[in-house]
Design a protein around this motif. Structure first.
Motif, mmCIF file in Angstrom:
data_model
loop_
_atom_site.group_PDB
_atom_site.id
_atom_site.type_symbol
_atom_site.label_atom_id
_atom_site.label_comp_id
_atom_site.label_asym_id
_atom_site.label_seq_id
_atom_site.Cartn_x
_atom_site.Cartn_y
_atom_site.Cartn_z
ATOM 1 N N LYS A 68 0.820 -1.213 0.000
ATOM 2 C CA LYS A 68 0.000 0.000 0.000
ATOM 3 C C LYS A 68 0.857 1.267 0.000
ATOM 4 O O LYS A 68 0.463 2.287 -0.521
ATOM 5 C CB LYS A 68 -0.918 0.016 1.230
ATOM 6 N N ASP A 69 2.017 1.181 0.661
ATOM 7 C CA ASP A 69 2.893 2.354 0.714
ATOM 8 C C ASP A 69 4.133 2.074 -0.131
ATOM 9 O O ASP A 69 5.092 1.460 0.322
ATOM 10 C CB ASP A 69 3.284 2.648 2.173
ATOM 11 N N LYS A 70 4.080 2.535 -1.360
ATOM 12 C CA LYS A 70 5.145 2.217 -2.319
ATOM 13 C C LYS A 70 6.497 2.791 -1.891
ATOM 14 O O LYS A 70 7.537 2.179 -2.119
ATOM 15 C CB LYS A 70 4.754 2.722 -3.712
ATOM 16 N N GLY A 71 6.485 3.972 -1.237
ATOM 17 C CA GLY A 71 7.739 4.584 -0.806
ATOM 18 C C GLY A 71 8.464 3.735 0.229
ATOM 19 O O GLY A 71 9.681 3.545 0.156
ATOM 20 N N VAL A 72 7.708 3.221 1.209
ATOM 21 C CA VAL A 72 8.315 2.376 2.250
ATOM 22 C C VAL A 72 8.788 1.057 1.645
ATOM 23 O O VAL A 72 9.895 0.585 1.945
ATOM 24 C CB VAL A 72 7.315 2.124 3.405
ATOM 25 N N TYR A 73 7.965 0.450 0.779
ATOM 26 C CA TYR A 73 8.365 -0.808 0.135
ATOM 27 C C TYR A 73 9.645 -0.625 -0.678
ATOM 28 O O TYR A 73 10.543 -1.476 -0.650
ATOM 29 C CB TYR A 73 7.226 -1.334 -0.753
ATOM 30 N N GLN A 74 9.730 0.505 -1.377
ATOM 31 C CA GLN A 74 10.930 0.761 -2.181
ATOM 32 C C GLN A 74 12.157 0.919 -1.280
ATOM 33 O O GLN A 74 13.232 0.386 -1.583
ATOM 34 C CB GLN A 74 10.740 2.028 -3.027
ATOM 35 N N ALA A 75 11.988 1.630 -0.151
ATOM 36 C CA ALA A 75 13.104 1.825 0.784
ATOM 37 C C ALA A 75 13.567 0.492 1.377
ATOM 38 O O ALA A 75 14.776 0.253 1.542
ATOM 39 C CB ALA A 75 12.685 2.781 1.899
ATOM 40 N N ILE A 76 12.607 -0.401 1.686
ATOM 41 C CA ILE A 76 12.971 -1.721 2.223
ATOM 42 C C ILE A 76 13.714 -2.520 1.158
ATOM 43 O O ILE A 76 14.743 -3.159 1.443
ATOM 44 C CB ILE A 76 11.715 -2.471 2.730
ATOM 45 N N GLN A 77 13.229 -2.476 -0.078
ATOM 46 C CA GLN A 77 13.905 -3.203 -1.151
ATOM 47 C C GLN A 77 15.328 -2.675 -1.350
ATOM 48 O O GLN A 77 16.270 -3.453 -1.541
ATOM 49 C CB GLN A 77 13.120 -3.088 -2.462
ATOM 50 N N GLU A 78 15.482 -1.359 -1.282
ATOM 51 C CA GLU A 78 16.821 -0.774 -1.452
ATOM 52 C C GLU A 78 17.755 -1.206 -0.327
ATOM 53 O O GLU A 78 18.937 -1.467 -0.550
ATOM 54 C CB GLU A 78 16.712 0.756 -1.511
ATOM 55 N N GLY A 79 17.214 -1.288 0.896
ATOM 56 C CA GLY A 79 18.014 -1.763 2.026
ATOM 57 C C GLY A 79 18.437 -3.207 1.833
ATOM 58 O O GLY A 79 19.591 -3.578 2.108
ATOM 59 N N ILE A 80 17.526 -4.032 1.356
ATOM 60 C CA ILE A 80 17.836 -5.450 1.103
ATOM 61 C C ILE A 80 18.836 -5.571 -0.053
ATOM 62 O O ILE A 80 19.736 -6.417 -0.014
ATOM 63 C CB ILE A 80 16.539 -6.244 0.875
ATOM 64 N N ASP A 81 18.712 -4.686 -1.047
ATOM 65 C CA ASP A 81 19.697 -4.680 -2.150
ATOM 66 C C ASP A 81 21.099 -4.377 -1.618
ATOM 67 O O ASP A 81 22.086 -4.973 -2.065
ATOM 68 C CB ASP A 81 19.307 -3.637 -3.209
ATOM 69 N N ARG A 82 21.184 -3.459 -0.655
ATOM 70 C CA ARG A 82 22.495 -3.120 -0.073
ATOM 71 C C ARG A 82 23.071 -4.319 0.682
ATOM 72 O O ARG A 82 24.277 -4.581 0.624
ATOM 73 C CB ARG A 82 22.370 -1.914 0.865
ATOM 74 N N VAL A 83 22.197 -5.040 1.391
ATOM 75 C CA VAL A 83 22.653 -6.265 2.091
ATOM 76 C C VAL A 83 23.112 -7.300 1.065
ATOM 77 O O VAL A 83 24.174 -7.922 1.210
ATOM 78 C CB VAL A 83 21.533 -6.840 2.986
ATOM 79 N N ASN A 84 22.325 -7.464 0.003
ATOM 80 C CA ASN A 84 22.677 -8.435 -1.052
ATOM 81 C C ASN A 84 24.000 -8.105 -1.721
ATOM 82 O O ASN A 84 24.745 -9.007 -2.138
ATOM 83 C CB ASN A 84 21.571 -8.494 -2.110
ATOM 84 N N SER A 85 24.309 -6.817 -1.818
ATOM 85 C CA SER A 85 25.565 -6.425 -2.497
ATOM 86 C C SER A 85 26.790 -6.913 -1.730
ATOM 87 O O SER A 85 27.870 -7.048 -2.291
ATOM 88 C CB SER A 85 25.625 -4.905 -2.668
ATOM 89 N N GLY A 86 26.612 -7.191 -0.437
ATOM 90 C CA GLY A 86 27.731 -7.703 0.366
ATOM 91 C C GLY A 86 27.721 -9.215 0.517
ATOM 92 O O GLY A 86 28.547 -9.773 1.252
ATOM 93 N N ALA A 87 26.796 -9.897 -0.184
ATOM 94 C CA ALA A 87 26.687 -11.362 -0.070
ATOM 95 C C ALA A 87 27.915 -12.042 -0.662
ATOM 96 O O ALA A 87 28.471 -11.590 -1.670
ATOM 97 C CB ALA A 87 25.428 -11.846 -0.774
ATOM 98 N N THR A 88 28.348 -13.131 -0.031
ATOM 99 C CA THR A 88 29.536 -13.841 -0.508
ATOM 100 C C THR A 88 29.250 -14.698 -1.735
ATOM 101 O O THR A 88 30.163 -15.117 -2.427
ATOM 102 C CB THR A 88 30.108 -14.736 0.614
ATOM 103 N N SER A 89 27.975 -14.978 -1.998
ATOM 104 C CA SER A 89 27.608 -15.742 -3.198
ATOM 105 C C SER A 89 26.172 -15.413 -3.575
ATOM 106 O O SER A 89 25.413 -14.865 -2.764
ATOM 107 C CB SER A 89 27.733 -17.251 -2.944
ATOM 108 N N ASN A 90 25.774 -15.759 -4.792
ATOM 109 C CA ASN A 90 24.405 -15.523 -5.239
ATOM 110 C C ASN A 90 23.396 -16.252 -4.366
ATOM 111 O O ASN A 90 22.280 -15.777 -4.148
ATOM 112 C CB ASN A 90 24.230 -15.965 -6.709
ATOM 113 N N ALA A 91 23.800 -17.434 -3.874
ATOM 114 C CA ALA A 91 22.888 -18.236 -3.046
ATOM 115 C C ALA A 91 22.539 -17.522 -1.743
ATOM 116 O O ALA A 91 21.523 -17.810 -1.121
ATOM 117 C CB ALA A 91 23.506 -19.593 -2.747
ATOM 118 N N GLN A 92 23.396 -16.575 -1.313
ATOM 119 C CA GLN A 92 23.170 -15.885 -0.044
ATOM 120 C C GLN A 92 22.409 -14.571 -0.216
ATOM 121 O O GLN A 92 22.297 -13.784 0.715
ATOM 122 C CB GLN A 92 24.509 -15.629 0.661
#
Length: 675
Positions: A607-631
């Motif tokens: 319902k709140d696209k701005g918050v959802y986008q911010a959460i996705q961006e935060g998860i993208d930042r976590v993913n950028s530090g993943a040691t492998s694609n599986a993580q």
């Protein structure tokens, strides 16, 4: 190691000198094994060259402390808005009186005295009195349902159940008829609202044993051996039904002495430490910290109000100004969230000043933690201008040592409190190791570690991988006797040489500091066969996204990882149930994004696209530090309410109950994996 120990009975050696005290040692009951599943059994002690002191019983430890600290204050309770204190001598006599009354009620040797309620002096008297009278002290979580209470009381063959008030009494009355060993119930707080046979008020109970002679009690005390059971700690049942962890006198007295040394707690003859007791005493962390170390070191223990975790704890801390403090991670996190809200509501200038002071403190502590350097002048300025007042507002104006235990501590909380010039010393262990096996303290501190092994405790790693990580295994006088009536579970916990398997993965550095990397049972093994510890990923998500309260990684036997998220919410002050209303910190986060959301329902379902986008961006930042694609986290969903103890997702010490969550949210999880 285990095979070379002598199993024959050892004779008491009276007056053995120790650097701290002179006490008679306890003779040991004959024992042929390092473990037992029988509550009346005895075990061989894991005695090594590194821990030569003679074993003592709980009573001997208490008696030695009374001889040293008899006239010093031991316990403080608030009654009629005034603090009342009793000395160690008075404390000891109250415990003896309680013991005589337990004897009068027919307490049988090695039968349970179950205690159900919030921390009070009466809780302590009941616990020690039960042991003096030859029983087994057994705590029951105050949050337990009637059925969970029945399990513990039945399993421990409780002869007596001590309850706090009518609310707890009602639970026992529901199950009373199914407890064949139960002889009496004692209520230690509030007036009895009904007259029931074998139900006693605290005052009535304490008068019951007045005609029991000192000799009768002393005979029972004298028959106790240090390698026999005196305490049962029930695991919180995060991975199945609770197990009764049997702890011997030696487990308790040895650990109290050594853990307190590792944490640099001072004996009262040098400086009397003081603390506030508020965490559940049915859990090993609070029991060792509040009860047993309190006796061992001659500490002054103040009892918090029953609503401590609902908000009154800080009031108590401000009143008594303790010198040491223990919190579970969730307590520290809640404190952090409250401070953040307070800062966000400050005026512009004050907010800037606080932010500057905390940044200076964090940098100084990070730089100086490893090098033992003096902190710079700028830090002293920030401390005197801002930080001292912030700590005083929390009740920590005199507190010098801060501990965290019972669950892993997130890096965000560690760094936040360093910004207040508070170093959180993490302890690591389990009920089966009588609490801390590793412990940080002023003399053993390194960021994001659990410190070093407690002196006299040994460890090894099994099944070590290429990165030097393996399962942590324990050895020492603190290792438990066994699980009550569970021989198979005891054999699973101990290897053939008697080493205790922790179930946790970790590694040590060259200095012996321990890093925990995850729990074996929590390890996610993807469909592709990759082993992924969830904790570091979950911690990273919470650090990136201050709106997130709980993050649970999913993906065992799945093609990819997904995550369940909950938002930070306000709680009902009476029931502690999470409400729909977002916390002030979460609302402030939303406002920064231009969102007007104030409730969970304003956000979930996209319902709140701005918050959802911010959460996705935060998860993208976590993913950028993943040691492998599986993580990498591929999908996520926000649940409609936060996790809680009352909801069943969290255990009594706020530990995530992963199997329960998987079961409760099956529908939401399956929706993440629909093609």
């Amino acid at each position: 190691m285990a095979d070379g120990q002598e199993g024959s009975e050892e004779q008491a050696s009276v007056g053995k000198k120790n650097t701290e005290e002179v006490v008679a040692s306890a003779s040991l009951a004959p024992a042929h094994s390092l473990w037992t599943a029988d509550v009346s059994g005895s075990v061989r002690l894991r005695r090594e060259e590194g821990c030569p002191e003679e074993p003592v019983t709980v009573h001997q430890m208490f008696k030695a402390s009374v001889e040293k600290y008899g006239n010093m204050y031991a316990l403080g309770s608030k009654k009629n808005n005034k603090w009342e204190k009793i000395t160690f001598s008075e404390y000891y006599q109250f415990c003896r009186t309680a013991a005589k009354s337990f004897m009068k009620l027919g307490l049988e040797r090695f039968h349970g005295v179950a205690i159900l309620g919030f921390n009070t002096a009466e809780w302590f008297f009941s616990a020690i009195g039960a042991i003096m009278a030859g029983g087994i002290m057994t705590g029951i979580y105050a949050t337990n349902s009637p059925e969970a209470c029945h399990y513990v009381a039945s399993d421990s063959k409780a002869n007596i159940i001590v309850v706090e008030n009518q609310k707890q009494l009602d639970k026992i009355l529901q199950i009373r008829d199914r407890l064949p060993h139960l002889k009496a119930i004692v209520q230690y707080s509030g007036q009895l609202q009904q007259k029931i046979s074998n139900l006693y008020s605290w005052e009535e109970f304490m008068e019951l044993g007045l005609d029991v002679s000192d000799k009768e009690l002393d005979d029972i005390i004298g028959s106790q051996r240090a390698n026999q059971c005196c305490v049962l700690i029930y695991t919180s049942g995060t991975t199945g039904k609770p197990k009764g962890v049997m702890l011997s006198h030696d487990n308790v007295t040895w650990t109290a002495r050594h853990a307190s040394k590792a944490g640099d707690m001072q004996p009262a003859e040098i400086k009397q430490e003081s603390l506030v007791s508020y965490l559940p005493l049915s859990h090993i962390a609070a029991q060792i910290f509040d009860l047993w170390t309190g006796i061992q070191k001659g500490e002054l223990v103040y009892f918090a109000q029953p609503d401590a975790l609902k908000g009154s704890l800080v009031t108590t801390l401000r009143e008594v100004c303790p010198s040491i403090h223990l919190g579970v991670p969730r307590v520290w996190e809640k404190m952090m969230e409250k401070i953040k809200v307070g800062i966000s509501q400050c005026g512009y200038v004050k907010k800037k000043l606080v932010t500057w002071a905390m940044a200076v403190s964090l940098e100084a502590n990070q730089k100086c933690a490893q090098k033992n350097e003096e902190k710079p002048f700028l830090f002293s300025l920030a401390n005197s201008l801002v930080l001292e007042k912030l700590r005083a507002d929390l009740g920590f104006s005199c507190c010098q040592k801060f501990y965290s235990g019972a669950a892993p501590l997130g890096s965000e909380a560690v760094q936040f409190f360093l910004g207040l010039d508070i170093q959180l010393y993490e302890a690591y262990g389990m009920s089966e190791s009588t609490g801390p096996h590793f412990m940080a303290g002023p003399k053993a501190y390194k960021l994001l570690t659990c410190g070093k092994a407690v002196p006299g405790c040994q460890y090894k790693f099994s099944d070590i991988d290429s990165e030097g990580t393996g399962e942590i295994c324990f050895w020492g006088r603190n290792v438990f006797m066994g699980f009550l009536n569970m021989e198979d579970k005891t054999r699973e916990a101990l290897d053939e040489d008697g080493w205790l398997r922790s179930g946790d993965m970790g590694k040590t550095d060259e200095e012996g500091f321990l890093y925990i990397t995850g729990r074996i049972k929590e390890l996610i093994i993807t469909a592709g066969g990759e082993n992924i510890p969830p904790l570091p990923i979950e911690d990273a998500v919470k650090q990136e996204l201050p709106i997130i309260s709980n993050a649970m990684l999913i993906g065992d036997k799945r093609k990819f990882l997904s995550m369940l998220l909950t938002l930070k919410c306000c709680h009902n002050e009476e029931t502690m149930e999470p409400t729909e209303r977002l916390s002030l910190e979460a609302v402030a986060y939303c406002q920064q994004l231009g969102s007007q959301a104030t409730k969970v329902s304003d956000i979930i379902g996209g319902k709140d696209k701005g918050v959802y986008q911010a959460i996705q961006e935060g998860i993208d930042r976590v993913n950028s530090g993943a040691t492998s694609n599986a993580q990498r986290i591929q999908k996520w969903t926000i649940l409609t309410k936060d996790f809680s103890v009352s909801g069943g997702e969290l255990g009594p010490t706020m530990k995530l109950r992963r199997p329960i969550v998987l079961e409760m949210y099956t529908k939401e999880i399956e929706s993440l994996y629909k093609e």
